[in-house]
Write a protein that holds these residues in place. Structure first.
Motif, PDB file in Angstrom:
ATOM      1  N   LEU A   1      23.818 -34.912   1.307  1.00  0.00           N
ATOM      2  CA  LEU A   1      23.909 -34.659   2.745  1.00  0.00           C
ATOM      3  C   LEU A   1      23.234 -33.343   3.116  1.00  0.00           C
ATOM      4  N   GLN A   2      22.716 -33.318   4.347  1.00  0.00           N
ATOM      5  CA  GLN A   2      22.197 -32.079   4.939  1.00  0.00           C
ATOM      6  C   GLN A   2      22.917 -31.864   6.263  1.00  0.00           C
ATOM      7  N   PRO A   3      23.755 -30.829   6.384  1.00  0.00           N
ATOM      8  CA  PRO A   3      24.479 -30.616   7.644  1.00  0.00           C
ATOM      9  C   PRO A   3      23.520 -30.459   8.822  1.00  0.00           C
ATOM     10  N   ILE A   4      23.912 -31.001   9.955  1.00  0.00           N
ATOM     11  CA  ILE A   4      23.197 -30.781  11.211  1.00  0.00           C
ATOM     12  C   ILE A   4      24.133 -29.935  12.071  1.00  0.00           C
ATOM     13  N   GLY A   5      23.890 -28.649  12.133  1.00  0.00           N
ATOM     14  CA  GLY A   5      24.815 -27.760  12.830  1.00  0.00           C
ATOM     15  C   GLY A   5      25.785 -27.129  11.851  1.00  0.00           C
ATOM     16  N   ASP A   6      26.786 -26.446  12.391  1.00  0.00           N
ATOM     17  CA  ASP A   6      27.671 -25.598  11.579  1.00  0.00           C
ATOM     18  C   ASP A   6      29.026 -26.210  11.254  1.00  0.00           C
ATOM     19  N   CYS A   7      29.385 -27.334  11.865  1.00  0.00           N
ATOM     20  CA  CYS A   7      30.730 -27.882  11.672  1.00  0.00           C
ATOM     21  C   CYS A   7      30.883 -28.459  10.260  1.00  0.00           C
ATOM     22  N   ALA A   8      32.024 -28.208   9.644  1.00  0.00           N
ATOM     23  CA  ALA A   8      32.328 -28.779   8.328  1.00  0.00           C
ATOM     24  C   ALA A   8      32.880 -30.192   8.493  1.00  0.00           C
TER      25      ALA A   8
ATOM     26  N   ILE B 277      23.865 -39.365  10.083  1.00  0.00           N
ATOM     27  CA  ILE B 277      22.598 -39.944  10.497  1.00  0.00           C
ATOM     28  C   ILE B 277      21.871 -40.469   9.266  1.00  0.00           C
ATOM     29  N   ALA B 278      21.451 -41.728   9.327  1.00  0.00           N
ATOM     30  CA  ALA B 278      20.764 -42.382   8.218  1.00  0.00           C
ATOM     31  C   ALA B 278      19.479 -43.019   8.745  1.00  0.00           C
ATOM     32  N   GLY B 279      18.824 -43.792   7.910  1.00  0.00           N
ATOM     33  CA  GLY B 279      17.648 -44.534   8.351  1.00  0.00           C
ATOM     34  C   GLY B 279      16.347 -43.841   7.983  1.00  0.00           C
ATOM     35  N   GLY B 280      15.340 -44.634   7.687  1.00  0.00           N
ATOM     36  CA  GLY B 280      14.065 -44.107   7.237  1.00  0.00           C
ATOM     37  C   GLY B 280      13.370 -43.221   8.235  1.00  0.00           C
TER      38      GLY B 280
ATOM     39  N   PRO C  11      31.621 -32.816  13.492  1.00  0.00           N
ATOM     40  CA  PRO C  11      30.476 -32.441  12.658  1.00  0.00           C
ATOM     41  C   PRO C  11      29.434 -33.550  12.580  1.00  0.00           C
ATOM     42  N   SER C  12      28.238 -33.185  12.177  1.00  0.00           N
ATOM     43  CA  SER C  12      27.174 -34.169  11.984  1.00  0.00           C
ATOM     44  C   SER C  12      26.359 -33.774  10.754  1.00  0.00           C
ATOM     45  N   ALA C  13      25.799 -34.775  10.089  1.00  0.00           N
ATOM     46  CA  ALA C  13      25.020 -34.531   8.882  1.00  0.00           C
ATOM     47  C   ALA C  13      23.974 -35.625   8.724  1.00  0.00           C
ATOM     48  N   LEU C  14      22.884 -35.290   8.070  1.00  0.00           N
ATOM     49  CA  LEU C  14      21.834 -36.242   7.725  1.00  0.00           C
ATOM     50  C   LEU C  14      22.049 -36.697   6.290  1.00  0.00           C
ATOM     51  N   ILE C  15      22.071 -38.013   6.073  1.00  0.00           N
ATOM     52  CA  ILE C  15      22.161 -38.556   4.719  1.00  0.00           C
ATOM     53  C   ILE C  15      20.773 -38.474   4.094  1.00  0.00           C
TER      54      ILE C  15
END
Length: 312
Positions: free
Chosen positions: A114-121, A252-255, A287-291
């Motif tokens: 995962l790559q966090p998007i923003g600061d929320c855990a 968030i996922a997807g190519g 929170p939000s993160a990129l897979i």
């Protein structure tokens, strides 16, 4: 011998692998769909030369899954599971929607996936996966008294439109090629190309991957398109977070999303994600993160296969 055959059959690219209970996918093959005739061709590539075959398969399809006959949403492929089982010599084949598999993968993902998007855990609660690829998928992982459950959806096909004055002309142009306009018509690979055309009429049509390449090279028009795409993706993710009250996080996922890399501006995404009055405080805490791992759909298929074994 591996316990399961697993596959993630997408609109453009498919992945297949073998897996054992408690493990991660092994012998992963990644296949351009244009190079095979259908899902059977994907699985045949994996099984070519294998002396033994698992008795169980879990296949994720970029399509609604209702019954034994499955037609992909964004590709002219149709498969009947009993026929596939007979041809491949696999006793039990279980099918799920591709984003249902992604949702089941969420508890199995490691921090380096995962790559966090923003600061929320990331926290507990309803978790949501949203993914722009060949299409746009959405699914929720919901904790209940009886354990975790996944809600698959076709939320990518909801109507979508402008929210601010600078978007009016862009959506007006988009609506000339797709009516009614859905979120998937904008937030997908084909949607990125359509968005670029609408923002820069009269320029040469370019493919989504070229838009990303040009933006990375500093092209002003391509960067403007990517910025608008990220803004709209953030807003749609915020919409879905409100719809599912996804306090456990939005993934968030997807190519298309993973292909943006550093172009997925966290501040721009979060600003659009949170700007839903009067619920900014609630969204700010989500929170939000990129897979970022390459095979989350396969990881989800393993999780589904293990659940099937426990419940057998």
């Amino acid at each position: 011998m591996a316990d399961f055959l697993i596959a993630d059959i997408g609109g453009t690219t498919s992945r297949a692998a073998l897996a054992s209970q408690g493990g991660r996918p092994e012998r992963i093959v990644t296949i351009a769909n244009d190079s095979v005739d259908g899902p059977e061709g994907v699985l045949a590539r994996l099984l070519d030369g294998a002396n033994q075959r698992p008795h169980t398969a879990v296949l994720a399809f970029a399509a609604p899954v209702n019954g034994d006959e499955i037609a992909l949403t964004n590709r002219d492929w149709c498969v009947r599971l009993p026929d596939l089982s007979a041809r491949l010599g696999i006793t039990a084949i279980h099918a799920v929607n591709d984003f249902e598999a992604l949702a089941w993968a969420l508890p199995q993902l490691r921090p380096d996936d995962l790559q966090p998007i923003g600061d929320c855990a990331l926290t507990d609660g309803v978790k949501l996966v949203v993914g722009p690829g060949t299409g746009l998928g959405v699914a929720a992982l919901v904790p209940t008294r009886d354990g975790l459950h996944v809600i698959a959806s076709e939320a990518g096909h909801i109507s979508f439109g402008p929210a601010y004055a600078d978007e009016e002309i862009v959506f007006h142009r988009l609506a000339q090629t797709a009516t009614p306009l859905s979120a998937e018509d904008v937030l997908s690979g084909p949607g990125l190309a359509a968005l670029h055309d609408a923002m820069h009429p009269g320029t040469l049509k370019v493919k989504p991957e070229m838009i990303v390449r040009q933006a990375r090279a500093g092209d002003r028009d391509a960067r403007a398109t990517i910025a608008m795409f990220v803004r709209l993706l953030g807003r749609f993710a915020g919409d879905m977070a409100l719809a599912f009250r996804a306090t456990g996080g939005v993934y968030i996922a997807g190519g298309v999303a993973t292909g943006l890399g550093p172009l997925l501006d966290a501040r721009l995404f979060r600003a659009a994600f949170e700007r839903h009055p009067p619920y900014e405080p609630m969204l700010k805490a989500i929170p939000s993160a990129l897979i970022t791992c390459a095979e989350p759909g396969l990881i989800g298929c393993v999780a589904v296969a293990e659940r099937l074994m426990r419940n057998a």
